[in-house]
Design a protein around this motif. Sequence first.
Motif, PDB file in Angstrom:
ATOM      1  N   LYS A 174       1.912  -0.082  -5.767  1.00 45.52           N
ATOM      2  CA  LYS A 174       1.695   1.175  -5.051  1.00 45.52           C
ATOM      3  C   LYS A 174       2.498   1.189  -3.752  1.00 45.52           C
ATOM      4  O   LYS A 174       3.075   2.216  -3.382  1.00 45.52           O
ATOM      5  N   HIS A 175       2.584   0.031  -3.083  1.00 50.75           N
ATOM      6  CA  HIS A 175       3.375  -0.056  -1.855  1.00 50.75           C
ATOM      7  C   HIS A 175       4.854   0.179  -2.157  1.00 50.75           C
ATOM      8  O   HIS A 175       5.551   0.844  -1.383  1.00 50.75           O
ATOM      9  N   LEU A 176       5.321  -0.370  -3.280  1.00 51.20           N
ATOM     10  CA  LEU A 176       6.710  -0.148  -3.686  1.00 51.20           C
ATOM     11  C   LEU A 176       6.972   1.338  -3.929  1.00 51.20           C
ATOM     12  O   LEU A 176       7.994   1.879  -3.499  1.00 51.20           O
ATOM     13  N   LEU A 177       6.054   1.987  -4.610  1.00 54.67           N
ATOM     14  CA  LEU A 177       6.223   3.404  -4.916  1.00 54.67           C
ATOM     15  C   LEU A 177       6.270   4.248  -3.643  1.00 54.67           C
ATOM     16  O   LEU A 177       7.088   5.164  -3.528  1.00 54.67           O
ATOM     17  N   TYR A 178       5.397   3.922  -2.686  1.00 54.05           N
ATOM     18  CA  TYR A 178       5.426   4.644  -1.398  1.00 54.05           C
ATOM     19  C   TYR A 178       6.751   4.416  -0.684  1.00 54.05           C
ATOM     20  O   TYR A 178       7.348   5.336  -0.128  1.00 54.05           O
ATOM     21  N   ALA A 179       7.222   3.176  -0.711  1.00 57.84           N
ATOM     22  CA  ALA A 179       8.487   2.850  -0.047  1.00 57.84           C
ATOM     23  C   ALA A 179       9.657   3.572  -0.719  1.00 57.84           C
ATOM     24  O   ALA A 179      10.543   4.111  -0.039  1.00 57.84           O
TER      25      ALA A 179
ATOM     26  N   ALA B 124      13.209  -1.469  -2.144  1.00 63.40           N
ATOM     27  CA  ALA B 124      11.990  -1.325  -2.940  1.00 63.40           C
ATOM     28  C   ALA B 124      12.353  -0.840  -4.355  1.00 63.40           C
ATOM     29  O   ALA B 124      11.795  -1.318  -5.344  1.00 63.40           O
ATOM     30  N   PHE B 125      13.318   0.063  -4.422  1.00 65.73           N
ATOM     31  CA  PHE B 125      13.758   0.551  -5.727  1.00 65.73           C
ATOM     32  C   PHE B 125      14.386  -0.576  -6.540  1.00 65.73           C
ATOM     33  O   PHE B 125      14.124  -0.713  -7.732  1.00 65.73           O
ATOM     34  N   GLU B 126      15.199  -1.407  -5.898  1.00 67.07           N
ATOM     35  CA  GLU B 126      15.809  -2.547  -6.587  1.00 67.07           C
ATOM     36  C   GLU B 126      14.738  -3.491  -7.119  1.00 67.07           C
ATOM     37  O   GLU B 126      14.861  -4.018  -8.231  1.00 67.07           O
ATOM     38  N   ALA B 127      13.690  -3.701  -6.339  1.00 65.01           N
ATOM     39  CA  ALA B 127      12.597  -4.575  -6.781  1.00 65.01           C
ATOM     40  C   ALA B 127      11.901  -3.976  -8.007  1.00 65.01           C
ATOM     41  O   ALA B 127      11.587  -4.693  -8.967  1.00 65.01           O
ATOM     42  N   LEU B 128      11.674  -2.681  -7.975  1.00 68.02           N
ATOM     43  CA  LEU B 128      11.044  -2.001  -9.101  1.00 68.02           C
ATOM     44  C   LEU B 128      11.956  -2.067 -10.339  1.00 68.02           C
ATOM     45  O   LEU B 128      11.501  -2.348 -11.446  1.00 68.02           O
TER      46      LEU B 128
END
Length: 193
Positions: free
Chosen positions: A3-8, A16-20
């Motif tokens: 959820k933190h990644l999505l907010y970022a 954050a997008f690269e991590a996802l």
Amino acid sequence: MEKHLLYAIAKGDERAFEALYDTYFRQIYHFVLGYVKSPNLADDIVQEIFVKVWEKRETLASVELFKPYLYVMAKNQTLNQLRSISRSKASQQELLQHYVFSERSTENMIQNKEYQAFINNAFQQLSPAAQKVFSLCREAQMSYEDVAKEMGFSRHAVKKYMMQAMKTFRQLLSGPIDVNYIVVFFSLLGLLQ
């Protein structure tokens, strides 16, 4: 943590997008590959999916369950790509080169019966004249001119019947349908050659 990644990402955070992307790329790639069988095509489709995720990033903060969201997006993108492929001979060849029709597992045999029933149902919705024209053009691989001579129609009438048949088939494919139906459907009709 997701959820933190999505907010970022919603705020434009590229890391954050690269991590996802790193987290889900392989899963989505294998999911898409299961439908299209072509590694190159699967890779292209997955890249397009993640481009769409980035383009829609502002909406990600409201996504409760990202994984199912991503899989629905993947299935829809794959289906759209297969519909597009149905209009391109080069893409059809790429797809069929990797698609194995000879597997004889129980699941595949059941699926093949379902596909054949789907095709028979579509065929039965055609008028008798359209059925005959379609069969002669696709199964016997006769030209419109030869079909016109055999049936006593004009070439224009043969073309009209073929257009009606293709319209019927496309309408049936426009609803919710398994991606594999499209591949088998077009290949059995001789459209993917």
